[in-house]
Design an enzyme around this catalytic site. Sequence first.
Site, PDB file in Angstrom:
ATOM      1  N   SER A 141       6.265  28.543  -4.802  1.00  0.00           N
ATOM      2  CA  SER A 141       7.582  28.239  -5.383  1.00  0.00           C
ATOM      3  C   SER A 141       8.543  29.309  -4.898  1.00  0.00           C
ATOM      4  O   SER A 141       8.107  30.395  -4.487  1.00  0.00           O
ATOM      5  CB  SER A 141       7.476  28.297  -6.911  1.00  0.00           C
ATOM      6  OG  SER A 141       8.755  28.441  -7.499  1.00  0.00           O
ATOM      7  N   TYR A 154       5.103  31.687 -15.355  1.00  0.00           N
ATOM      8  CA  TYR A 154       5.039  30.815 -14.173  1.00  0.00           C
ATOM      9  C   TYR A 154       5.183  31.645 -12.887  1.00  0.00           C
ATOM     10  O   TYR A 154       4.445  31.454 -11.923  1.00  0.00           O
ATOM     11  CB  TYR A 154       6.153  29.775 -14.291  1.00  0.00           C
ATOM     12  CG  TYR A 154       6.209  28.774 -13.155  1.00  0.00           C
ATOM     13  CD1 TYR A 154       5.294  27.734 -13.065  1.00  0.00           C
ATOM     14  CD2 TYR A 154       7.214  28.858 -12.181  1.00  0.00           C
ATOM     15  CE1 TYR A 154       5.361  26.806 -12.025  1.00  0.00           C
ATOM     16  CE2 TYR A 154       7.289  27.935 -11.151  1.00  0.00           C
ATOM     17  CZ  TYR A 154       6.354  26.912 -11.070  1.00  0.00           C
ATOM     18  OH  TYR A 154       6.429  26.001 -10.047  1.00  0.00           O
TER      19      TYR A 154
HETATM   20  N1  LIG Z   1       9.192  20.206  -9.356  1.00  0.00           N
HETATM   21  C1  LIG Z   1       9.701  21.357  -8.984  1.00  0.00           C
HETATM   22  O1  LIG Z   1      10.912  21.606  -9.110  1.00  0.00           O
HETATM   23  C2  LIG Z   1       8.820  22.395  -8.341  1.00  0.00           C
HETATM   24  C3  LIG Z   1       9.420  23.510  -7.714  1.00  0.00           C
HETATM   25  C4  LIG Z   1       8.613  24.481  -7.114  1.00  0.00           C
HETATM   26  C5  LIG Z   1       7.239  24.333  -7.131  1.00  0.00           C
HETATM   27  N2  LIG Z   1       6.680  23.250  -7.745  1.00  0.00           N
HETATM   28  C6  LIG Z   1       5.217  23.147  -7.729  1.00  0.00           C
HETATM   29  O2  LIG Z   1       4.841  21.900  -7.167  1.00  0.00           O
HETATM   30  C7  LIG Z   1       3.638  21.453  -7.785  1.00  0.00           C
HETATM   31  C8  LIG Z   1       3.795  20.060  -8.342  1.00  0.00           C
HETATM   32  O3  LIG Z   1       4.876  20.045  -9.266  1.00  0.00           O
HETATM   33  P1  LIG Z   1       5.466  18.687  -9.879  1.00  0.00           P
HETATM   34  O4  LIG Z   1       6.861  18.963 -10.263  1.00  0.00           O
HETATM   35  O5  LIG Z   1       5.148  17.555  -8.972  1.00  0.00           O
HETATM   36  O6  LIG Z   1       4.618  18.601 -11.234  1.00  0.00           O
HETATM   37  P2  LIG Z   1       4.176  17.347 -12.118  1.00  0.00           P
HETATM   38  O7  LIG Z   1       4.051  17.891 -13.510  1.00  0.00           O
HETATM   39  O8  LIG Z   1       5.042  16.151 -11.875  1.00  0.00           O
HETATM   40  O9  LIG Z   1       2.716  17.031 -11.531  1.00  0.00           O
HETATM   41  C9  LIG Z   1       1.653  17.931 -11.687  1.00  0.00           C
HETATM   42  C10 LIG Z   1       0.351  17.150 -11.704  1.00  0.00           C
HETATM   43  O10 LIG Z   1      -0.719  18.092 -11.891  1.00  0.00           O
HETATM   44  C11 LIG Z   1      -1.615  17.586 -12.858  1.00  0.00           C
HETATM   45  N3  LIG Z   1      -2.315  18.692 -13.500  1.00  0.00           N
HETATM   46  C12 LIG Z   1      -1.833  19.584 -14.402  1.00  0.00           C
HETATM   47  N4  LIG Z   1      -2.802  20.428 -14.792  1.00  0.00           N
HETATM   48  C13 LIG Z   1      -3.922  20.070 -14.107  1.00  0.00           C
HETATM   49  C14 LIG Z   1      -5.255  20.564 -14.078  1.00  0.00           C
HETATM   50  N5  LIG Z   1      -5.639  21.586 -14.859  1.00  0.00           N
HETATM   51  N6  LIG Z   1      -6.151  19.981 -13.255  1.00  0.00           N
HETATM   52  C15 LIG Z   1      -5.782  18.916 -12.472  1.00  0.00           C
HETATM   53  N7  LIG Z   1      -4.541  18.388 -12.483  1.00  0.00           N
HETATM   54  C16 LIG Z   1      -3.634  18.966 -13.286  1.00  0.00           C
HETATM   55  C17 LIG Z   1      -0.737  16.820 -13.831  1.00  0.00           C
HETATM   56  O11 LIG Z   1      -1.482  15.893 -14.610  1.00  0.00           O
HETATM   57  C18 LIG Z   1       0.263  16.153 -12.891  1.00  0.00           C
HETATM   58  O12 LIG Z   1      -0.227  14.905 -12.436  1.00  0.00           O
HETATM   59  C19 LIG Z   1       3.265  22.533  -8.807  1.00  0.00           C
HETATM   60  O13 LIG Z   1       2.406  23.476  -8.205  1.00  0.00           O
HETATM   61  C20 LIG Z   1       4.594  23.173  -9.109  1.00  0.00           C
HETATM   62  O14 LIG Z   1       4.467  24.483  -9.605  1.00  0.00           O
HETATM   63  C21 LIG Z   1       7.436  22.280  -8.348  1.00  0.00           C
END
Ligand SMILES: NC(=O)c1ccc[n+]([C@@H]2O[C@H](COP(=O)([O-])OP(=O)(O)OC[C@H]3O[C@@H](n4cnc5c(N)ncnc54)[C@H](O)[C@@H]3O)[C@@H](O)[C@H]2O)c1
Length: 257
Positions: A141, A154
């Site tokens: 991130s 986080y």
């Molecule tokens: N959305 C953003 O703005 C953003 C920005 C920077 C980084 N990220 C990173 O991108 C990645 C995905 O984010 P997103 O926004 O798509 O999230 P999201 O919440 O839409 O999806 C995350 C998925 O991970 C699954 N999950 C959670 N805990 C779990 C576990 N213990 N075991 C297996 N699966 C698990 C959830 O059920 C979900 O399907 C993450 O690593 C997040 O930190 C997101």
Amino acid sequence: MFKLTGKQAIVTGGGSGIGKAISEKLAEAGAVVQVLDTNEIEGKRAADEIKASGNLSYFHACDVSDPLAVQETIDRVAQQSHIHILINNAAIAHVGNIENTTGEDMMKLYQVNVLGVFNCSKAVIPYFKKANGGVIINMASIASTMGLSERFAYTMTKGATLSMTYALAKDYLADGIRCNAISPARIHTPFVDGYLEEHYRENQKEMFETLSKYQPIGRMGKPTEVAALVLFLCSDEASFITGCNYPIDGGCLNLMG
Ligand SMILES: NC(=O)c1ccc[n+]([C@@H]2O[C@H](COP(=O)([O-])OP(=O)(O)OC[C@H]3O[C@@H](n4cnc5c(N)ncnc54)[C@H](O)[C@@H]3O)[C@@H](O)[C@H]2O)c1
């Protein structure tokens, strides 16, 4: 270009948001995609949608913070066919500064976001070594390298995700294993909508605008934009790239102010 025909990929958290878009993109490029997620409904839906579009994907209910479940799932997948790609994408979020973050919050975030990457990487490395190659992409991130307000726990986990990327890339250079990180700014996923619904029910639209304008480019990213970068980094065209962190952030890191 960017074909993954004959490759098998594991995508953690592939049931939603960025992970779902990555699963779709890798499957479109020809990979067999194994979706690992704790959300059985969404994870299965993601795999079923990929199958319905004519590509190959299977769902496995698996909590990445559970080392035994991860080992069992990855061994089962590897016995069927060799694993070439691991996308460590699953993570959970937390809002708070150090004063309103508890020790329990820290442990919970550590278990999923840090140990999740550790467990999955540890389980695939022996298979990658045996095959003298493999690709790991860790979802970091912009919080890995810059201070974000109210994201104490986080940020701790995303810093660790980036450091683990460098350590893995270095330790397994000689084994032909490439490991890179991707650092998105805000990407419009169900997580963002859920956050607005929970914290800003009264002024969701306004907050959406504010969050969009945080990125100098003036909007949030799209999951498909992150997925395109992942596809490139997994492909043979990226064979000279390892130990790198790729911001995909609408200018956050370099163009603020
Ligand atoms: N959305 C953003 O703005 C953003 C920005 C920077 C980084 N990220 C990173 O991108 C990645 C995905 O984010 P997103 O926004 O798509 O999230 P999201 O919440 O839409 O999806 C995350 C998925 O991970 C699954 N999950 C959670 N805990 C779990 C576990 N213990 N075991 C297996 N699966 C698990 C959830 O059920 C979900 O399907 C993450 O690593 C997040 O930190 C997101």
